[in-house]
Write a protein that holds these residues in place. Structure first.
Motif, PDB file in Angstrom:
ATOM      1  N   GLN A 105       0.812  -1.215   0.000  1.00 14.94           N
ATOM      2  CA  GLN A 105       0.000   0.000   0.000  1.00 14.94           C
ATOM      3  C   GLN A 105       0.844   1.264   0.000  1.00 14.94           C
ATOM      4  O   GLN A 105       0.300   2.363  -0.137  1.00 14.94           O
ATOM      5  CB  GLN A 105      -0.910   0.026   1.235  1.00 14.94           C
ATOM      6  CG  GLN A 105      -1.932  -1.083   1.299  1.00 14.94           C
ATOM      7  CD  GLN A 105      -2.712  -1.030   2.601  1.00 14.94           C
ATOM      8  OE1 GLN A 105      -2.149  -1.057   3.700  1.00 14.94           O
ATOM      9  NE2 GLN A 105      -4.015  -0.937   2.480  1.00 14.94           N
ATOM     10  N   SER A 106       2.153   1.135   0.137  1.00 10.96           N
ATOM     11  CA  SER A 106       2.992   2.315   0.344  1.00 10.96           C
ATOM     12  C   SER A 106       4.217   2.342  -0.570  1.00 10.96           C
ATOM     13  O   SER A 106       5.242   2.926  -0.210  1.00 10.96           O
ATOM     14  CB  SER A 106       3.446   2.373   1.805  1.00 10.96           C
ATOM     15  OG  SER A 106       4.164   1.192   2.160  1.00 10.96           O
ATOM     16  N   ILE A 107       4.107   1.747  -1.737  1.00  9.80           N
ATOM     17  CA  ILE A 107       5.238   1.725  -2.666  1.00  9.80           C
ATOM     18  C   ILE A 107       5.604   3.155  -3.053  1.00  9.80           C
ATOM     19  O   ILE A 107       4.765   3.939  -3.487  1.00  9.80           O
ATOM     20  CB  ILE A 107       4.892   0.899  -3.915  1.00  9.80           C
ATOM     21  CG1 ILE A 107       4.668  -0.570  -3.527  1.00  9.80           C
ATOM     22  CG2 ILE A 107       6.004   1.011  -4.964  1.00  9.80           C
ATOM     23  CD1 ILE A 107       4.170  -1.438  -4.651  1.00  9.80           C
ATOM     24  N   GLY A 108       6.876   3.510  -2.854  1.00 14.40           N
ATOM     25  CA  GLY A 108       7.341   4.852  -3.164  1.00 14.40           C
ATOM     26  C   GLY A 108       7.038   5.887  -2.101  1.00 14.40           C
ATOM     27  O   GLY A 108       7.357   7.067  -2.273  1.00 14.40           O
ATOM     28  N   GLU A 109       6.434   5.455  -0.997  1.00 19.32           N
ATOM     29  CA  GLU A 109       6.069   6.357   0.093  1.00 19.32           C
ATOM     30  C   GLU A 109       6.526   5.750   1.416  1.00 19.32           C
ATOM     31  O   GLU A 109       6.779   4.547   1.501  1.00 19.32           O
ATOM     32  CB  GLU A 109       4.551   6.571   0.142  1.00 19.32           C
ATOM     33  CG  GLU A 109       3.947   7.166  -1.108  1.00 19.32           C
ATOM     34  CD  GLU A 109       2.434   7.259  -0.999  1.00 19.32           C
ATOM     35  OE1 GLU A 109       1.872   6.683  -0.036  1.00 19.32           O
ATOM     36  OE2 GLU A 109       1.823   7.903  -1.866  1.00 19.32           O
ATOM     37  N   PRO A 110       6.627   6.564   2.474  1.00 17.08           N
ATOM     38  CA  PRO A 110       6.861   5.978   3.796  1.00 17.08           C
ATOM     39  C   PRO A 110       5.745   4.996   4.140  1.00 17.08           C
ATOM     40  O   PRO A 110       4.576   5.220   3.793  1.00 17.08           O
ATOM     41  CB  PRO A 110       6.849   7.196   4.725  1.00 17.08           C
ATOM     42  CG  PRO A 110       7.221   8.346   3.845  1.00 17.08           C
ATOM     43  CD  PRO A 110       6.606   8.044   2.514  1.00 17.08           C
ATOM     44  N   GLN A 111       6.105   3.932   4.840  1.00 20.65           N
ATOM     45  CA  GLN A 111       5.110   2.902   5.131  1.00 20.65           C
ATOM     46  C   GLN A 111       4.094   3.344   6.177  1.00 20.65           C
ATOM     47  O   GLN A 111       2.960   2.875   6.181  1.00 20.65           O
ATOM     48  CB  GLN A 111       5.807   1.600   5.579  1.00 20.65           C
ATOM     49  CG  GLN A 111       4.858   0.408   5.683  1.00 20.65           C
ATOM     50  CD  GLN A 111       5.571  -0.896   5.919  1.00 20.65           C
ATOM     51  OE1 GLN A 111       6.770  -1.028   5.674  1.00 20.65           O
ATOM     52  NE2 GLN A 111       4.851  -1.900   6.396  1.00 20.65           N
ATOM     53  N   VAL A 112       4.488   4.249   7.060  1.00 28.84           N
ATOM     54  CA  VAL A 112       3.561   4.755   8.074  1.00 28.84           C
ATOM     55  C   VAL A 112       2.995   6.085   7.585  1.00 28.84           C
ATOM     56  O   VAL A 112       3.739   7.030   7.319  1.00 28.84           O
ATOM     57  CB  VAL A 112       4.242   4.924   9.438  1.00 28.84           C
ATOM     58  CG1 VAL A 112       3.205   5.308  10.495  1.00 28.84           C
ATOM     59  CG2 VAL A 112       4.949   3.632   9.858  1.00 28.84           C
ATOM     60  N   ALA A 113       1.676   6.140   7.452  1.00 29.46           N
ATOM     61  CA  ALA A 113       0.985   7.342   6.972  1.00 29.46           C
ATOM     62  C   ALA A 113       0.348   8.082   8.142  1.00 29.46           C
ATOM     63  O   ALA A 113       0.154   7.522   9.228  1.00 29.46           O
ATOM     64  CB  ALA A 113      -0.086   6.962   5.955  1.00 29.46           C
ATOM     65  N   GLN A 114       0.017   9.351   7.910  1.00 33.62           N
ATOM     66  CA  GLN A 114      -0.610  10.174   8.944  1.00 33.62           C
ATOM     67  C   GLN A 114      -1.738  11.011   8.356  1.00 33.62           C
ATOM     68  O   GLN A 114      -1.631  11.529   7.243  1.00 33.62           O
ATOM     69  CB  GLN A 114       0.428  11.089   9.612  1.00 33.62           C
ATOM     70  CG  GLN A 114       1.475  10.310  10.409  1.00 33.62           C
ATOM     71  CD  GLN A 114       2.547  11.196  10.994  1.00 33.62           C
ATOM     72  OE1 GLN A 114       3.099  12.054  10.302  1.00 33.62           O
ATOM     73  NE2 GLN A 114       2.876  10.981  12.260  1.00 33.62           N
ATOM     74  N   ILE A 115      -2.823  11.134   9.133  1.00 33.88           N
ATOM     75  CA  ILE A 115      -3.984  11.931   8.752  1.00 33.88           C
ATOM     76  C   ILE A 115      -4.139  13.052   9.780  1.00 33.88           C
ATOM     77  O   ILE A 115      -4.104  12.791  10.994  1.00 33.88           O
ATOM     78  CB  ILE A 115      -5.257  11.071   8.717  1.00 33.88           C
ATOM     79  CG1 ILE A 115      -5.102   9.924   7.704  1.00 33.88           C
ATOM     80  CG2 ILE A 115      -6.484  11.918   8.370  1.00 33.88           C
ATOM     81  CD1 ILE A 115      -6.204   8.888   7.802  1.00 33.88           C
ATOM     82  N   PHE A 116      -4.340  14.282   9.315  1.00 30.52           N
ATOM     83  CA  PHE A 116      -4.435  15.451  10.201  1.00 30.52           C
ATOM     84  C   PHE A 116      -5.857  15.993  10.187  1.00 30.52           C
ATOM     85  O   PHE A 116      -6.432  16.212   9.108  1.00 30.52           O
ATOM     86  CB  PHE A 116      -3.452  16.532   9.748  1.00 30.52           C
ATOM     87  CG  PHE A 116      -2.028  16.054   9.689  1.00 30.52           C
ATOM     88  CD1 PHE A 116      -1.201  16.158  10.798  1.00 30.52           C
ATOM     89  CD2 PHE A 116      -1.517  15.472   8.534  1.00 30.52           C
ATOM     90  CE1 PHE A 116       0.105  15.708  10.758  1.00 30.52           C
ATOM     91  CE2 PHE A 116      -0.213  15.017   8.476  1.00 30.52           C
ATOM     92  CZ  PHE A 116       0.600  15.128   9.595  1.00 30.52           C
TER      93      PHE A 116
END
Length: 260
Positions: A114-125
């Motif tokens: 789910q996070s190819i090319g992105e950090p694996q830990v996501a954040q929602i504000f």
């Protein structure tokens, strides 16, 4: 864990051990109190606090889970919700009980796919307010205020890090004292201004699956936060952290040459 890292790169649990040494203590100030939070995106969250735990209901689910509450400024609390049934998720809420202002940072450890090319830990504000409290004062907003600042953070005698805030999207770090000494990187970052001299700084690492949320009180020069990520042996870990802050320098940019 991401593969494109130096062979001696430390795992999350290796660098995080002891990083909560200089953290402010927890408080029972909210025990016995209840709040209904209304976020700008339409989400609502009911919280009823007891010592070390909270009963929550967001209309999609409800439960009683562990909660850590720290008073990080007058009437301002860093609340960490730790979901027993959802270990890959955690919610940090900054709430000012006097002004009624609220900011939620929801962290999610995603699957690698789910996070190819992105950090694996996501954040929602999610900024918001406390229902029943007439909102006043500064409304939390994403900010560029820290761009150009270089500061040192002492989390313990064995954890000293230098941060340089490069742009509205990235910051650089290097370890000055500790097991990561000599290591450094540039990672994705998001900064919100919560009030005067108060900021919520977050970052999401590329080389290892970890993200962090910190409240900066520049009046007291204290940082209070947490890391959420995957340890070297594959466990999900939510680690408390806190530091003394020392501002080292500031870079000023000419008009038309500011970072993004």
């Amino acid at each position: 864990m991401t593969e494109n890292k130096p062979k001696d790169w430390k795992t999350y649990d290796e660098f995080a051990y002891g990083i909560g040494t200089n953290r402010l203590p927890a408080t029972d100030a909210l025990a016995g109190k209840a709040f209904k939070l209304a976020f700008d995106d339409g989400r609502s969250l009911d919280l009823t606090f007891a010592t070390g735990k909270v009963r929550w209901n967001d209309g999609q689910g409800a439960d009683e889970d562990g909660a850590e509450v720290i008073e990080v400024a007058p009437d301002t609390f860093f609340v960490e919700l730790i979901f027993a049934s959802r270990p890959k998720e955690a919610e940090t809420i900054i709430v000012n009980t006097r002004t009624g202002r609220v900011l939620s940072i929801y962290s999610i450890v995603r699957d690698k796919e789910q996070s190819i090319g992105e950090p694996q830990v996501a954040q929602i504000f999610r900024p918001g307010t406390i229902d029943g409290v007439a909102a006043q004062g500064f409304a939390p907003v994403e900010t560029r205020d820290l761009i150009g600042l270089r500061a040192h953070f002492t989390y313990s005698p064995n954890h000293v890090y230098e941060h340089t805030y490069l742009s509205s999207q990235r910051y650089a770090w290097q370890c000055l004292v500790g097991v990561q000494r000599g290591h450094g990187d540039v990672d994705l970052a998001t900064t919100w201004k919560f009030d005067e001299d108060q900021y919520v700084f977050t970052f999401r690492e590329f080389k290892i699956p970890v993200a962090s949320t910190f409240f900066y009180n520049f009046k007291d020069l204290r940082s209070t936060g947490k890391f959420l990520g995957i340890t070297g042996d594959g466990r999900i870990q939510n680690s408390p952290a806190g530091a003394f802050i020392r501002k080292a320098s500031v870079t000023f940019y000419l008009p038309g040459e500011q970072p993004v």
